[in-house]
Structures are given as structure tokens and as C-alpha cells.
Design a protein around this motif. Structure first.
Motif, short mmCIF file in Angstrom:
data_model
loop_
_atom_site.label_atom_id
_atom_site.label_comp_id
_atom_site.label_asym_id
_atom_site.label_seq_id
_atom_site.Cartn_x
_atom_site.Cartn_y
_atom_site.Cartn_z
N LEU B 34 0.84 -1.20 0.00
CA LEU B 34 0.00 0.00 0.00
C LEU B 34 0.88 1.24 0.00
CD1 LEU B 34 -2.66 1.54 0.19
CD2 LEU B 34 -2.62 1.19 2.66
N ARG B 68 -1.50 -1.15 -4.06
CA ARG B 68 -2.68 -0.32 -3.86
C ARG B 68 -2.27 1.12 -3.60
NH1 ARG B 68 -6.95 -3.48 -4.15
NH2 ARG B 68 -6.86 -5.61 -3.35
N GLN B 69 -3.15 2.03 -4.02
CA GLN B 69 -2.87 3.46 -3.87
C GLN B 69 -3.94 4.14 -3.05
OE1 GLN B 69 -2.41 3.58 -8.44
NE2 GLN B 69 -1.88 5.63 -7.76
N SER B 70 -3.51 5.10 -2.25
CA SER B 70 -4.46 5.96 -1.56
C SER B 70 -3.96 7.39 -1.71
CB SER B 70 -4.54 5.56 -0.08
OG SER B 70 -5.22 6.54 0.65
N HIS B 71 -4.86 8.30 -2.08
CA HIS B 71 -4.45 9.69 -2.30
C HIS B 71 -5.33 10.66 -1.53
CE1 HIS B 71 -1.65 8.71 -5.57
NE2 HIS B 71 -2.51 7.76 -5.82
N VAL B 81 -2.17 7.56 8.39
CA VAL B 81 -1.15 6.56 8.70
C VAL B 81 -0.94 6.50 10.21
CG1 VAL B 81 1.29 5.93 8.41
CG2 VAL B 81 -0.03 6.74 6.46
N LEU B 85 -3.77 3.59 9.27
CA LEU B 85 -3.82 3.15 7.87
C LEU B 85 -2.49 2.45 7.56
CD1 LEU B 85 -5.29 3.14 5.14
CD2 LEU B 85 -4.32 5.38 4.69
N GLU B 86 -2.55 1.17 7.18
CA GLU B 86 -1.33 0.36 7.10
C GLU B 86 -0.58 0.56 5.79
OE1 GLU B 86 -2.08 -3.71 8.29
OE2 GLU B 86 -1.55 -3.11 10.32
#
Lengths: 309, 339
Positions: B34, B68-71, B81, B85-86
Motif C-alpha cells: 500500500l 494499492r494506492q491511496s491519495h 497513517v 492506515l497500514e
């Protein structure tokens, strides 16, 4: 909503007839209250003006945006539309949304029935507190609802040590999204049932009990049939809100693509990525849901009125 | 020796495969990574993940790798984080946001020394995006402070890009006024007076400017400005590069606590190192991030405007200090924006 509630209150109770003898049916005498018919005392011009304003308003603020969603979604044709929906991240978002809505509806039906049953049929200390608590999600901002769960279950939160020891993930994962959705959809079912069940009172249940029906049998053969349409109505509203919730879910989601994005979050991401067609394609699904909800609601209301007569 | 089955040989085979399994526990596995990043890197990392996956498959043919991406706004992402959020890796807008994560014990304090170039594999700067033909005649920072110019920039409290914007303007004013802090404050205040709406992230501001058509000028990451122009048509916007701007260094780091727990350290480190390879640098340049690699920077020289750049260390004494002075509660930004 109030229209349906009015109609619901006038429902007669066929199940009660089945169980109780005629003499015992205390509700039989209570004729359905008719709503007053339209009053025509206003001059025609005033009426037309008022209706025009209402229609213009609805057209401008509801119909037009809805149409524009579909217009934007199909701007580049069917293929682009379908491509946006079968894209893996979109499918994941749709699946997640359906799963979360499903869990929320089941949980809220269970809770709503239990709470409404307790409140309507029994007296107990703390009853008014319970009613207030059920209403709480209506007055709390969804963002706050989400933050509450971050404060409780986040790695700096109250239960952090336990969650880490057991390696349980709540926020930024499915459980957190479900919790946040449950919070915001909490009142819908209970709120539909409580007034109706209160109005109906306990006479029919008492009658059934006096005839030797068991608790479970009373619930399934008297109480539940009496409230089935209101329950369905609550489910409908609960489902629509569960699928559409943005704020609370956004806070606890973590926005991991293909994993923790629900449809509303996915729509925002697509829009921010300049993928307007894809964004509106997914949005059109939610809009369709709204339309289906609307139609189901109308049918349900017709059914309720029919029952009332 | 024609025994169809030898116990000895079988035992030997078991021993060999066992030791192999112990020595290389990740011979073939379903692995996920991630990457928690900030707003304008969406397109870069979508591309980069594909390239890295292909590279990883060469050396780990059995693996099924999912990246995986988170923006979101850089500060908000750091907060996530910290809240659990891992993220295996964080690729944020500025060092301070990673410092915040490090201060909570998720990342070793010396993270910025573990990779070359201050752990920033690519750089950017702050430029202006204006309407086509530049109707307001915006040339430099001074034009943003003029009454009647509508400025769009995100909120420095939540957005990393917005903090670079703020500091770029401040640095310019300092240079122009011979280091006079009071004058710089007045100047930046005038700019923010022209910015009535602050979105939470850089992308939000870009959408406000390009899609909703609000404002005369968007203060933006260089890469974000180019992306908007390319995606939405060069016929709609122009990019204006100011005379002086800041060298923005968006850093990257492995989140130690998470990779050690998940057993993804090797993968996470390889992922970040790949950013520094020629292939990774090419992708940076393609998405309008200025590459660190000199050969590749030279190759894409024409793509980036020549602009005098100052660093945060030179003018502000590093991110921690800048953060405390300008963006903490009651800091300079609060003083400016409150009245």
C-alpha cells in the motif's frame, strides 16, 4: 415521509382478526382517519402560481441535475459508460457498497424492531433517553461520526492496544466502514416503527397472549404483520442512505483503491482524476438507485393508502 | 540401484525443500503493497506501479503482486497513517508530514538519510496556472497580491502543496525586500486576502479552478499545472513561471512498523529504490516531476522552465522549523488568515 406515516397510522390489522375474536378487537371501532380533501378556496391564479413555482423549483434543483448526471455519463456513448462500470476498481466499489448496505439494513432492521418493540410496548427506566439516542445520528454531522470511530479504534485511539494485540483492523477497513454507515443509518428503521407501534398499543398482543399464543408467535403473527409496510419503508430509506453516505465513510475509509472505496468515494476520485465520464457513469448508478427508491416508495405509499381504506 | 522408491532420497528431498522454504519464505506468494500518497501523484504512481510490477515479476516470477494506492491531502494522509492506515510506503508532499509519522514511532527518525537526495527521488516547484491568454496579465508573485486578482490555493493546514505555495510566496517577498519579515508577512497576507476559498488538497483546488471556473490564477505544483493543461486542453489555460520559486522536494519513506509487521520490507525498499532508477526517473519526467538523475534531467531539459529556485533549508532552516513558525496553531498562517 410524513405522508406515509399518516397513511400507516390508519392501517387496519388483518392479523388481529385472525387471532382475536370480534369482541376482543378493540381497534375494530377506530375508523381510519381521513385526510381532509384539497381546499379550493384560493383563487385559481394563486393556485397556478404556487404550483408553477413548486414545479420550477423541483425542475431546476432536482430534475435538471439528475438528467445532467445521465447526460454526462453517456456523453461518450454506451461503450465508455460500460467500460467505466466494469473497471476493477469500480466493480470493487460497487461490491463494497452493496455489502455495506446489506449489512447495515440487516443490522438496522434487527435493532429497529427490537428498539421499537421495547419502546412501544413496555415501560422501563431510561426510555426517553433511548429515544433521544436513536435520534442522535440525525443531529450529528457524519464527519463527526466518522471521527468518533477514528478516536476509538485508531492506532492512537482508546482501544488501540487491544486491537493491535489481536491484530484486528477496524478503521481503514470493512468493519470501520460498516460502523460508520450503521451510525448514520441508525434511526431510519426505528424511527418509522416507533410511532406506529406506539399508536397500535399492546391490546392485540394482550389478546393474543390471552388466547395462549407464545411470545414468538405473537411477534411473527401479530406485531410484525402490523408494521410490515412501515418496516419496508424504513428499509428503503436506510438502504438509500447506506449506499449514498459520503462524509462518515470518507473519514474511516483510508481511500485505498479497489479495497476501501465505496461508490460515493470512487465517484469523487474519478472526478478528481479528470475522468468525468467514468465518474458520472458510477454516479448514474447511484442516481438510478434513487429513482428505484422513489418508485418503490410511491408503490409502497399506494399500498398503505389501499390498506387504510 | 533401481529401487523405485528410496526412503533416503525422499528424506533428502524433503530436507532440501524444507530448508529452501525456510531460507526463502517468500518464494511465491500473494503480496500486497500500500502506497499512501498525496493528491497530484495519482497518475504518476498508476504508471509507476505497472512498471515496478513488471520489474518485480522478473525476479519473483511466482509472486502475485498487488500495489494499492491511496491519495489525499498530504497532511491528512499522514494523519491517516498515524491513525492506523497500514501504509507500507508513504510518498508525501513534504518532509514534515513524514516527520510527524516518524515522531509517533512508525518510521525511524533518520528516514531522510536512508535514500539519496534527501529521500526525494523527484522534485517540483510552484508555478501559476492562468486562463488562456492570461487576461489579468499575471507575470510574477506581485500580481497575485494585487487587489482584484482572485487566487486559488488549497489550505496549508491540510495540504502539502499549499504549504509549498505559501513558502514560495514568502521566500520571494523576503528576497525582494532584503529579508524584511514584516514586509513578507504583509505581502503574503495580501495574497491570501485574494483567496477566499481554501480546498483541503491540491487536486481539489485544481478542480475548483479548471472545472468550476473559479479564480484568475491557481498557485499549483508544476506537475499539477501541466497535467491540468494536458487533460483539459491547452486551449484553455496557460502556465506562468514566476521569477523565483521554491525547490519542492516530495519525499518517500518505508513505514518501518508496518513492513516489519507485514513482512514486506524487501518489497517496500525495492519499490522506493526503483524510483531512483532510470526507468523510474523517466516516469517522473513523463508526469512533469523534475528528475534527480542528471542524464535524464538533461534529456527532458526543454520540458521544464528555467527558474531561480531556493530550498527550504536555505531560507527557512528546514521543514520542522518552517512548520512550527508558519503552520502550527496560532502560527503565522493563522495570524494572516484570521483577520
Amino acid at each position: 415521509m410524513t405522508l406515509a406515516a399518516d397513511a400507516l397510522r390508519t392501517t387496519t390489522h388483518p392479523a388481529a382478526h385472525a387471532l382475536a375474536s370480534e369482541g376482543l378487537n378493540t381497534h375494530a371501532g377506530a375508523l381510519p382517519a381521513r385526510r381532509p380533501g384539497p381546499t379550493n378556496s384560493e383563487p385559481k391564479a394563486v393556485r397556478i402560481a404556487i404550483i408553477t413555482v413548486a414545479l420550477l423549483f423541483l425542475g431546476l434543483f432536482i430534475a435538471l441535475p439528475l438528467i445532467s448526471v445521465f447526460y454526462e455519463a453517456f456523453k461518450r456513448g454506451w461503450l465508455a459508460y460500460v467500460a467505466a462500470l466494469v473497471e476493477p476498481d469500480a466493480l470493487a466499489a460497487i461490491r463494497l457498497t452493496l455489502l455495506v448496505a446489506g449489512i447495515s439494513v440487516v443490522a438496522n432492521v434487527t435493532f429497529g424492531l427490537v428498539a421499537a418493540w421495547a419502546i412501544a410496548k413496555f415501560e422501563f427506566p431510561g426510555k426517553s433517553l433511548l429515544i433521544t439516542l436513536i435520534d442522535l445520528p440525525f443531529s450529528v454531522s457524519p464527519v463527526v461520526a466518522g471521527l468518533v470511530y477514528v478516536l476509538l479504534f485508531g492506532s492512537q485511539g482508546l482501544f488501540a492496544a487491544y486491537l493491535q494485540a489481536w491484530d484486528i483492523k477496524i478503521i481503514f477497513a470493512l468493519p470501520g466502514i460498516v460502523l460508520a454507515t450503521l451510525f448514520v443509518t441508525f434511526p431510519f428503521v426505528a424511527r418509522e416503527l416507533i410511532p406506529l407501534m406506539q399508536e397500535q398499543g399492546t391490546a392485540e398482543e394482550e389478546a393474543a397472549a390471552s388466547l395462549g399464543a407464545s411470545g414468538l408467535s405473537i411477534f411473527f403473527r401479530v406485531t410484525l404483520p402490523n408494521v410490515k409496510w412501515a418496516l419496508l419503508y424504513g428499509v428503503l430509506l436506510c438502504n438509500a442512505r447506506a449506499m449514498g453516505e459520503f462524509g462518515a465513510v470518507s473519514v474511516v475509509s483510508g481511500h485505498i483503491r479497489g479495497l476501501t472505496n465505496t461508490m460515493p468515494l470512487h465517484i469523487e476520485i474519478l472526478y478528481n482524476e479528470y475522468q468525468f465520464v467514468a465518474s458520472f457513469a458510477v454516479a448514474s448508478l447511484l442516481a438510478l438507485l434513487a429513482l428505484v427508491t422513489l418508485i418503490a416508495k410511491t408503490l409502497l405509499e399506494a399500498r398503505l393508502v389501499e390498506d387504510a381504506q | 540401484m533401481s529401487a523405485p522408491f528410496s526412503l533416503k532420497r525422499f528424506a533428502g528431498a524433503v530436507a532440501v525443500s524444507l530448508s529452501a522454504a525456510l531460507a526463502l519464505p517468500a518464494v511465491a506468494a500473494d503480496v500486497t503493497l500500500l502506497n499512501v500518497s498525496y493528491d497530484p501523484t495519482r497518475e504518476l504512481y498508476t504508471d509507476f506501479n505497472k512498471a515496478f510490477s513488471a520489474e518485480w515479476a522478473k525476479t519473483h516470477p511466482g509472486d502475485t503482486l498487488t500495489i494499492r494506492q491511496s491519495h489525499g491531502g498530504s497532511g491528512k494522509q499522514a494523519r491517516s497513517v498515524i491513525d492506523g492506515l497500514e501504509a507500507d510506503v508513504v510518498t508525501l508532499a513534504l518532509a514534515y508530514d513524514i516527520d510527524e509519522i516518524a515522531d509517533r514511532g512508525f518510521i525511524a527518525q533518520d528516514w531522510q538519510k536512508r535514500l539519496p537526495d534527501n529521500a526525494a527521488p523527484y522534485t517540483s516547484t510552484i508555478v501559476f496556472l492562468v486562463r488562456k491568454g492570461n487576461p489579468k496579465g499575471i507575470k510574477d508573485w506581485d500580481d497575485l497580491a494585487k487587489a482584484g486578482t482572485k487566487v486559488v490555493t488549497p489550505n496549508p493546514k491540510t495540504s502539502g502543496g499549499a504549504r509549498w505555495n505559501f513558502l514560495a510566496a514568502w521566500g520571494y517577498a523576503l528576497k525582494k525586500n532584503g529579508g524584511d519579515e514584516a514586509k513578507a508577512k504583509e505581502f503574503v497576507k495580501a495574497i491570501y486576502k485574494n483567496a477566499p476559498v481554501l480546498d483541503t488538497g491540491a487536486r481539489g483546488s485544481t478542480v475548483t479552478f479548471v472545472e468550476r471556473g473559479i479564480g484568475d490564477v491557481l498557485i499549483a505544483w508544476e506537475n499539477e499545472a501541466y497535467l491540468a493543461v494536458n487533460e483539459l486542453g491547452p486551449d484553455k489555460f496557460d502556465i506562468v513561471t514566476p521569477s523565483i520559486s521554491i525547490l519542492a522536494e516530495p519525499p518517500v519513506a518505508v513505514v518501518d512498523k508496518v513492513v516489519d509487521k507485514r513482512g514486506t520490507r524487501a518489497l517496500a525498499e525495492a519499490y522506493l529504490k526503483y524510483l531512483y532508477t532510470p526507468a523510474g526517473q523517466e516516469l517522473s519526467a513523463k508526469h512533469y516531476y523534475r528528475p534527480r538523475n542528471e542524464a535524464i534531467a538533461a534529456k527532458y531539459k526543454d520540458k521544464f522552465a528555467d527558474v531561480q529556485l531556493f530550498t527550504i533549508d536555505q531560507v527557512f532552516g528546514g521543514w520542522r522549523k518552517a512548520q512550527k513558525t508558519f503552520f502550527s496553531d496560532g502560527g503565522v498562517f493563522d495570524q494572516i488568515y484570521a483577520n
